[in-house]
Design an enzyme around this catalytic site. Structure first.
Site, PDB file in Angstrom:
ATOM      1  N   ASN A  77      21.454 -21.658  51.050  1.00 13.12           N
ATOM      2  CA  ASN A  77      20.599 -21.733  49.887  1.00 13.12           C
ATOM      3  C   ASN A  77      20.395 -22.938  49.032  1.00 13.12           C
ATOM      4  O   ASN A  77      20.432 -23.944  49.441  1.00 13.12           O
ATOM      5  CB  ASN A  77      20.855 -20.423  48.866  1.00 13.12           C
ATOM      6  CG  ASN A  77      19.708 -19.621  48.497  1.00 13.12           C
ATOM      7  OD1 ASN A  77      18.685 -20.315  48.082  1.00 13.12           O
ATOM      8  ND2 ASN A  77      19.961 -18.373  48.881  1.00 13.12           N
ATOM      9  N   HIS A 103      19.932 -25.522  52.073  1.00 15.86           N
ATOM     10  CA  HIS A 103      20.851 -25.513  53.086  1.00 15.86           C
ATOM     11  C   HIS A 103      21.343 -26.566  53.332  1.00 15.86           C
ATOM     12  O   HIS A 103      21.620 -27.033  54.763  1.00 15.86           O
ATOM     13  CB  HIS A 103      19.845 -24.787  54.178  1.00 15.86           C
ATOM     14  CG  HIS A 103      19.359 -23.413  54.008  1.00 15.86           C
ATOM     15  ND1 HIS A 103      20.002 -22.559  53.402  1.00 15.86           N
ATOM     16  CD2 HIS A 103      18.159 -22.734  54.668  1.00 15.86           C
ATOM     17  CE1 HIS A 103      19.439 -21.357  53.529  1.00 15.86           C
ATOM     18  NE2 HIS A 103      18.348 -21.516  54.205  1.00 15.86           N
ATOM     19  N   HIS A 172      22.211 -17.634  59.736  1.00 13.04           N
ATOM     20  CA  HIS A 172      20.908 -17.500  59.495  1.00 13.04           C
ATOM     21  C   HIS A 172      20.068 -16.649  60.837  1.00 13.04           C
ATOM     22  O   HIS A 172      19.022 -17.048  61.111  1.00 13.04           O
ATOM     23  CB  HIS A 172      20.255 -18.755  59.228  1.00 13.04           C
ATOM     24  CG  HIS A 172      18.889 -18.594  58.458  1.00 13.04           C
ATOM     25  ND1 HIS A 172      17.861 -17.920  58.417  1.00 13.04           N
ATOM     26  CD2 HIS A 172      18.876 -19.471  57.146  1.00 13.04           C
ATOM     27  CE1 HIS A 172      17.010 -18.012  57.510  1.00 13.04           C
ATOM     28  NE2 HIS A 172      17.599 -19.057  56.595  1.00 13.04           N
ATOM     29  N   GLU A 304      21.643 -12.913  55.035  1.00 10.69           N
ATOM     30  CA  GLU A 304      22.714 -14.252  54.709  1.00 10.69           C
ATOM     31  C   GLU A 304      23.364 -13.829  53.732  1.00 10.69           C
ATOM     32  O   GLU A 304      23.422 -14.164  52.505  1.00 10.69           O
ATOM     33  CB  GLU A 304      21.467 -15.272  54.293  1.00 10.69           C
ATOM     34  CG  GLU A 304      20.647 -15.531  55.322  1.00 10.69           C
ATOM     35  CD  GLU A 304      19.593 -16.226  54.699  1.00 10.69           C
ATOM     36  OE1 GLU A 304      19.686 -17.590  54.422  1.00 10.69           O
ATOM     37  OE2 GLU A 304      18.166 -15.852  54.657  1.00 10.69           O
TER      38      GLU A 304
END
Length: 340
Positions: A77, A103, A172, A304
């Site tokens: 994130n 990420h 993911h 996630e």
């Protein structure tokens, strides 16, 4: 049991696909990104159904966005402003989404070729991330172990660092329980054990508040058909769900349940992590996937599990800081069953 098969090559190095099977389900995993390529589970008629979006060649995994099936790190994130402070020292990490880090930076773990070792019905992927990579402190060693057993795919995360750093790992995988090639997930049903979420400001960075889901389309405490929510004006800016939910603690059941009335396939999510980012692929650009299938917006659901976005800069959030010499351990389980 496991089987290792040829799949492709990266920079002249052979990259296999590793197949795990428990006699009910089959998982295909790739060392590139320590990624889930396919998950075959039985539908209500017992027919094997591949419920994960993926590609047929490594070049797509290397060059296309969206991180299909991949392990995300060092920090899943967003990190606001691509900077954070630990013990009075500020660190500037790679800004790869405007002024923010997403990420793990420009070359996150999803683009790395991981080492692997297989045993029984498990495969352990390992990776070393050197001190200063993408701006993060510490030489970090990461191990991600997938185990397929009793119709459940378990992901065990472990990491150690020689300097205090940030670690927030997730997976993911893009799930479509009607089949990876079946199009939009509007008819699928989602339930979340979450009373609150983390509202965001500009750049999808949390404000630091924890808000109630009551009275919003984010209230998924009872089963909700996705197509009845995704076009709500509240979700226009994120093109559907792209929100971090605060999971109930202590857990008294699954963190999430996703199901497909079409196939009868249901997924129950369990995790030791405090949050889950629900993403309904609103920004997934059209592309060709496995077997030539066309993928596009709203063709999948990502669940996630994670520390909250920008948690390193939000003192009230559970901390993603890993102290030097300590061990990061987290677990996520995707458990599959069928419904009538």
């Amino acid at each position: 049991m496991y089987e290792v098969k040829p799949f492709g090559a990266v920079n002249g190095q052979d990259v296999p696909v590793i197949c795990l099977s428990d006699g009910v389900c089959t998982a295909e995993l790739l060392p590139l990104g320590a990624a889930v390529r396919s998950l075959w589970v039985p539908d209500r008629a017992g027919r094997p159904t591949d419920i994960c979006l993926g590609y047929d060649d490594l070049d797509c995994y290397r060059t296309l966005d969206a991180c299909l099936g991949a392990t995300i790190g060092r920090c899943a994130n967003r990190i606001g402003g691509a900077r954070f402070t630990i013990d009075g020292r500020e660190y500037q990490v790679t800004a790869n989404e405007g002024t923010n880090s997403l990420h793990g930076g420009a070359e996150g773990f999803y683009q790395k070729l991981w080492r692997f070792a297989c045993r029984g019905n498990s495969v352990a992927f390992s990776l070393e991330s050197p001190d200063g990579e993408e701006g993060f402190p510490g030489n970090l060693r990461v191990e991600v172990t997938y185990t397929l057993e009793n119709a459940a795919l378990t992901i065990d995360y472990r990491a150690v660092s020689d300097k205090t750093t940030v670690v927030n790992l997730t997976n993911h995988t893009y799930f479509n329980l009607a089949g990876h090639d079946s199009g939009p997930v509007d008819g699928q049903i989602l339930t979340l054990a979450a009373d609150r979420y983390t509202p965001c400001g500009p750049g999808n960075i949390p404000t630091g508040a924890l808000a109630s889901v009551a009275g919003t389309p984010l209230d998924l405490r009872s089963p909700a058909r996705l197509g009845d929510r995704l076009d709500h004006p509240f979700l226009a800016g994120t093109r559907g769900f792209d929100h971090n939910f605060v999971l109930r603690s202590p857990a008294t059941g699954p963190a999430a349940v996703l199901s497909s009335p079409e196939t009868g396939v249901a997924l129950e999510l369990e995790t030791t992590l405090p949050g889950v980012q629900v993403y309904t692929a609103g920004f997934l650009g059209e592309r060709r996937g496995k077997g030539g299938a066309l993928y596009g917006p709203r063709h999948a659901v990502c669940l996630e599990t994670q520390y909250f976005p920008d948690a390193v800069n939000q003192p009230s959030f559970p901390s993603p800081v890993l102290r030097a010499g300590e061990t990061y351990r987290q677990r996520t389980v995707y458990r599959f069953r069928t419904e009538p």
